[in-house]
Every structure is written in structure tokens, then in C-alpha cells.
Design an enzyme around this catalytic site. Structure first.
Site, PDB file in Angstrom:
ATOM      1  N   THR A 107      62.089 -47.074 -55.889  1.00 35.45           N
ATOM      2  CA  THR A 107      61.536 -47.614 -57.132  1.00 35.45           C
ATOM      3  C   THR A 107      60.061 -47.253 -57.293  1.00 35.45           C
ATOM      4  O   THR A 107      59.600 -46.916 -58.394  1.00 35.45           O
ATOM      5  CB  THR A 107      61.708 -49.145 -57.180  1.00 35.45           C
ATOM      6  OG1 THR A 107      63.103 -49.447 -57.185  1.00 35.45           O
ATOM      7  CG2 THR A 107      61.063 -49.731 -58.410  1.00 35.45           C
ATOM      8  N   ASN A 148      67.911 -45.943 -59.572  1.00 34.27           N
ATOM      9  CA  ASN A 148      69.122 -45.677 -58.803  1.00 34.27           C
ATOM     10  C   ASN A 148      69.888 -44.448 -59.253  1.00 34.27           C
ATOM     11  O   ASN A 148      70.780 -43.993 -58.540  1.00 34.27           O
ATOM     12  CB  ASN A 148      70.029 -46.906 -58.827  1.00 34.27           C
ATOM     13  CG  ASN A 148      69.336 -48.128 -58.280  1.00 34.27           C
ATOM     14  OD1 ASN A 148      68.289 -48.024 -57.658  1.00 34.27           O
ATOM     15  ND2 ASN A 148      69.912 -49.294 -58.541  1.00 34.27           N
ATOM     16  N   SER A 324      46.974 -19.275 -20.829  1.00 34.45           N
ATOM     17  CA  SER A 324      46.560 -20.270 -19.848  1.00 34.45           C
ATOM     18  C   SER A 324      45.053 -20.404 -19.832  1.00 34.45           C
ATOM     19  O   SER A 324      44.320 -19.437 -20.055  1.00 34.45           O
ATOM     20  CB  SER A 324      47.055 -19.878 -18.453  1.00 34.45           C
ATOM     21  OG  SER A 324      46.540 -20.755 -17.477  1.00 34.45           O
ATOM     22  N   SER A 325      44.601 -21.631 -19.553  1.00 36.81           N
ATOM     23  CA  SER A 325      43.171 -21.869 -19.416  1.00 36.81           C
ATOM     24  C   SER A 325      42.695 -21.632 -17.989  1.00 36.81           C
ATOM     25  O   SER A 325      41.496 -21.674 -17.723  1.00 36.81           O
ATOM     26  CB  SER A 325      42.847 -23.314 -19.827  1.00 36.81           C
ATOM     27  OG  SER A 325      43.540 -24.230 -18.983  1.00 36.81           O
ATOM     28  N   LYS A 330      47.779 -14.380 -18.333  1.00 41.62           N
ATOM     29  CA  LYS A 330      49.082 -14.962 -18.629  1.00 41.62           C
ATOM     30  C   LYS A 330      49.303 -15.016 -20.138  1.00 41.62           C
ATOM     31  O   LYS A 330      48.449 -15.481 -20.900  1.00 41.62           O
ATOM     32  CB  LYS A 330      49.173 -16.372 -18.048  1.00 41.62           C
ATOM     33  CG  LYS A 330      50.589 -16.945 -18.011  1.00 41.62           C
ATOM     34  CD  LYS A 330      50.606 -18.234 -17.187  1.00 41.62           C
ATOM     35  CE  LYS A 330      52.020 -18.716 -16.927  1.00 41.62           C
ATOM     36  NZ  LYS A 330      52.666 -19.206 -18.130  1.00 41.62           N
TER      37      LYS A 330
END
Length: 485
Positions: A107, A148, A324-325, A330
Site C-alpha cells: 500500500t 491489491n 594476497s596482502s 599470488k
């Protein structure tokens, strides 16, 4: 009307009383209460532009139908239609501020649309926003309608637009897999079952399978979308059509079809259609199917590219970012990984939709807002996932051809081809001895004088094992057929 003491606000009234509304807002008191009541997801209607556009199309169709039936004057109709056209073109979307997840069976969404359209129409009529004595959100914009029948119809129209976009993304991704199938049609490799060596195949056959899986789901998704063309517009509150002209349902259907270009059809039983969410459940199930198969494909891509030294190392995915850190050099399969996660979300959304559809009671399902929220996320995120998988992964995949051929030539799996020549028991013994000693199948068969050199070479030639010429032709036919479709 404008607040006498504060020109920056106007006063609007509803059954609960008076509230101040910002004078420059196109939304009104019903929208304000919804914003206060439903601070749930932070995702407002404006974040689902297809839904906003669908609502405007329905309101435009309703106004034209009511005018055609003599229920709404031309001046008001022209203003409402003009406002709806602007919204459909992208204007005023920032005024659709209600959260997508809301109580009330939608509504608040319907009233947000009614108020924005009414206030823009009032401007077009050279009236002040909030001057509802001239043009009212309920009495004129919402004439012949109920949440509706408006809301579920809008959900279907919006979903159909999103499905079309998803189908385009899936087709484009399929073509990318098709192209790789053709590129890799002559690349020999070992097939695997249960992660164990099976029999030879080509990398082209493997990628062609991914393309075919997508093609099948495109067909299923197209089929599911047809169910959404059945609408309950004209049923109003519970499907009986109360407060509408006897010809309204057909008239508004025709207008909506013309506006949207969709072949919408009025449900044969509007009471059933008003409470039934089966089409949404069906669509969600197909989206789950798409997600599951996409995720399986991405699992394969991650396995096939694993390594580069301690994994399968059969294909190379494009390097998109450092992985990767802490581990230098990688590179991770980040694109398949993100698609996997979208798939998990879609599967979860399907459960939400299933539960919400089941929870409907009697003549209405009050939980359609969460159904749309979940469906919309699935459609939008799957579309984005297909696009990024294609553009950031599939088109840049390369094959480690020499490594793949070496694996085939030294695999115990080729012993399967000896079944018809030596029998299953003897072939099994050869396989077991090759495995335990590390020796090749070829050498063991010759040593035991089970076959001549010429016989063995003809049988174990990898190209003969997979019918490489036939496989290449099949791949070419597959790509040609897909391009024609």
C-alpha cells in the site's frame, strides 16, 4: 495547503491526523508515514527503477481507461498522463522514497506513486502541490484501483523488464563460452568423474557444455516469464472488481499493453489471481536453477585453473588483481568467486520467496514486498554476475595445451579404450599395475604381448578416442546454431 506560519511546509491530512510535509516534496502524508514506519533495508523504490516505471505505466493506463469510460475528465487525465510519461522517462524517481521492504502488502508503494503523480499533475495544472481539491491521489490517480491489483501487476511488469536484461546477459555469456569451445576444439585433455581421471575429451567439449547449460536456462527463463503476463488489474480489493466499471478490466489491460508493449492478459479468475503468487515462485525457482549451474561452472573454472604449480593448471584465468596482502605474486580467481557468492544469494532469496508465498492468507498475500525485493536482487545481481564473468574472465581464458596433452598421454584413464579389446578384467589389471608402478598403459600392454604395436597405437591414439574431427565439426555447428538463434 501551505502552512500559514512556515512557507517551507504544507499541511496534509489522513485518517490519523495532520502532518507537516516539505513544501517542495512531491510525495505526501501516506509516504511520510511509510518512511517513518519502515526504515528496514535502506533500499527505496527509486533503487528499483523498473518498478517505478511500471507503476507509472499502470497509473497512465488507468487514467486513460477511466477517461474512455467517461469516469475522468480530460483536463485531469491529460495532467496525470503527462506526469506518468515524465516518470517513465526517468523524472522524479528521487521522490519514490519508501523502503522496498514494508508492511501493508505494498500500500505504501502504491500511495507513494499516487502522491507523486498527483502533485506533479497539479503543477501541470498550475496548482499548488497538496491542493488535492483539484486533483486527488486516491480519488483520481487511484480511480478504479486497489493496491491489491496495482502492486502485483507492477511487480510483474518490472520483473519482465529485468528478465529481458538478464536474458541478454546470459546470451552474451553463452556466446563467449561458444567462442572458447571453438577456440579449444582441438585441445586434448582428460575428462574427470568424481575428481578422478576418466577418459579423454577436448577442452572445447568442456566449454561447449557450459554454453549449452546456459542455453537451456535461457529457454526455461523465457518460459517462466510468460506466466508473468497474466495480471489481475481490474480486480481491485480481492478480485471481485468492486468500485470499477464493468468494462474497466479489459479497457485498462488494453491500455497497459499499448503503453508497455507487453502482451498482458487479464486472469480468467481475478480472485484467484489476487491471492496467488505462483508465478513468482516459478520464476524464483528458475533463477535458482540458473544460479546453481553458473556456480557449478565457476567451481570448474577455479579447479581447472588451480595452481599454477600445485593444482590442475589446465587453463589460465585473466589476472585481475593481486591476490594476497602477504603472499607475493599470488593471483586468485576473484571473478568466479564473486559469481559463486551471487549464486548463494539467489538460492537464499528463493527460500525467502517460497516462505513468503506460502504465508499468504485467504484473499491476499501481504508479503509481496519481500517477494519483489528478493526477486529484484536475484535478477539484478545475476545480470551483473553474467556480465562480469564474461567480460572479466571468460573472454581472456587461455589453455595450457602442452600440459593438457601430456596428462592425456600419461593417464591411466586411456585404459578404458581397451575394454572392448582385452575385456574389463584384464584392462583393470593393467590399470592397477600402471597405477602402482608408475608405468604407462602403453608399455605394459606391449610387454605382456596383449596387443601389437599397430593395434595399440590405433586404439590409444587420443584423437581417435574422442573423434577429434567430429568434435571440431560439432563445436562449429553448435556455435553457428547459437549465432543463428
Amino acid at each position: 495547503m501551505t502552512h500559514a506560519k512556515d512557507p517551507f511546509f504544507r499541511i496534509e491530512h489522513d485518517l490519523l491526523g495532520d502532518r507537516e510535509i516539505p513544501a517542495d516534496a512531491y510525495w505526501g502524508i501516506h509516504t511520510l508515514r511509510a518512511v517513518e514506519n519502515f526504515p528496514i533495508s535502506g533500499q527505496t523504490l527509486q533503487t528499483a527503477p523498473e518498478l517505478v516505471i511500471a507503476l507509472a505505466a499502470i497509473k497512465q493506463a488507468a487514467a486513460l481507461a477511466n477517461h474512455e469510460l467517461g469516469l475522468l475528465g480530460k483536463e485531469r487525465v491529460d495532467a496525470i498522463v503527462a506526469a506518468c510519461r515524465e516518470i517513465r522517462a526517468g523524472s522524479l524517481h528521487d521522490q519514490f522514497v519508501v523502503d522496498l521492504i514494508q508492511g501493508g502488502a505494498g500500500t505504501s508503494t502504491n500511495m507513494n506513486a499516487n502522491e507523486v503523480i498527483a502533485n506533479r499533475a497539479l503543477e501541470i495544472l498550475k496548482k499548488s502541490r497538496g491542493d488535492y481539491s483539484c486533483l486527488h491521489p486516491n480519488e483520481h490517480v487511484n480511480l478504479g484501483q486497489s493496491t491489491n491489483d496495482v502492486y502485483p501487476t507492477a511487480l510483474k511488469v518490472a520483473a519482465l523488464t529485468a528478465i529481458k536484461r538478464l536474458l541478454g546477459a546470459m546470451a552474451s555469456l553463452r556466446c563467449a563460452f561458444d567462442a572458447k569451445a571453438l577456440e579449444f576444439a582441438d585441445v586434448l585433455k582428460m575428462g574427470r568423474t568424481q575428481l578422478q581421471d576418466a577418459v579423454p575429451m577436448t577442452l572445447g567439449q568442456e566449454f561447449g557444455t557450459y554454453a549449452l547449460m546456459l542455453a537451456e536456462d535461457e529457454s526455461r527463463l523465457s518460459e517462466a516469464s510468460l506466466l508473468l503476463l497474466e495480471i489481475n488489474l481490474g480486480g481491485t480489493a480481492i478480485g471481485t472488481g468492486i468500485c470499477t466499471h464493468p468494462d474497466y478490466a479489459e479497457c485498462v489491460r488494453r491500455q497497459l499493453a499499448e503503453i508497455t508493449g507487453l502482451e498482458v492478459a487479464t486472469a480468467p479468475n481475478l480472485i484467484e489471481a489476487t491471492q496467488d503468487c505462483g508465478s513468482f515462485v516459478q520464476l524464483s525457482g528458475v533463477l535458482k536453477r540458473v544460479a546453481v549451474k553458473l556456480s557449478k561452472t565457476c567451481n570448474d573454472l577455479r579447479l581447472l585453473s588451480s595452481g599454477p604449480r600445485a593444482g590442475f593448471n589446465e587453463i589460465n584465468l585473466p589476472a585481475k588483481q593481486a591476490g594476497s596482502s602477504i603472499m607475493p605474486g599470488k593471483v586468485n580467481p576473484v571473478i568466479p568467486e564473486v559469481v559463486n557468492q551471487v549464486a548463494y544469494e539467489v538460492i537464499g532469496n528463493d527460500l525467502t520467496i517460497t516462505m513468503a508465498a506460502e504465508a499468504g492468507q485467504l484473499q491476499l498475500n501481504a508479503f509481496e514486498p519481500i517477494i519483489f525485493y528478493s526477486l529484484n536482487r536475484s535478477l539484478v545481481h545475476l545480470t551483473a554476475a553474467c556480465r562480469t564473468l564474461e567480460n572479466n574472465c571468460i573472454v581472456g581464458i587461455t589453455a595450457n595445451r602442452d600440459h593438457l596433452r601430456y596428462i592425456v598421454e600419461n593417464s591411466i584413464g586411456v585404459v578404458t579404450a581397451l575394454n572392448t579389446h582385452l575385456g574389463y578384467e584384464v584392462a583393470t589389471q593393467i590399470a592397477m599395475e600402471a597405477h602402482s608402478t608408475g608405468r604407462g598403459v602403453y608399455d605394459l600392454v606391449l610387454e605382456k604381448k596383449l596387443m601389437s604395436v599397430d593395434q595399440l597405437e590405433r586404439v590409444l591414439l587420443p584423437e581417435n578416442l574422442i573423434g577429434i574431427k567430429t568434435a571440431t565439426r560439432d563445436a562449429e555447428k553448435f556455435v553457428h546454431s547459437a549465432s543463428m538463434n
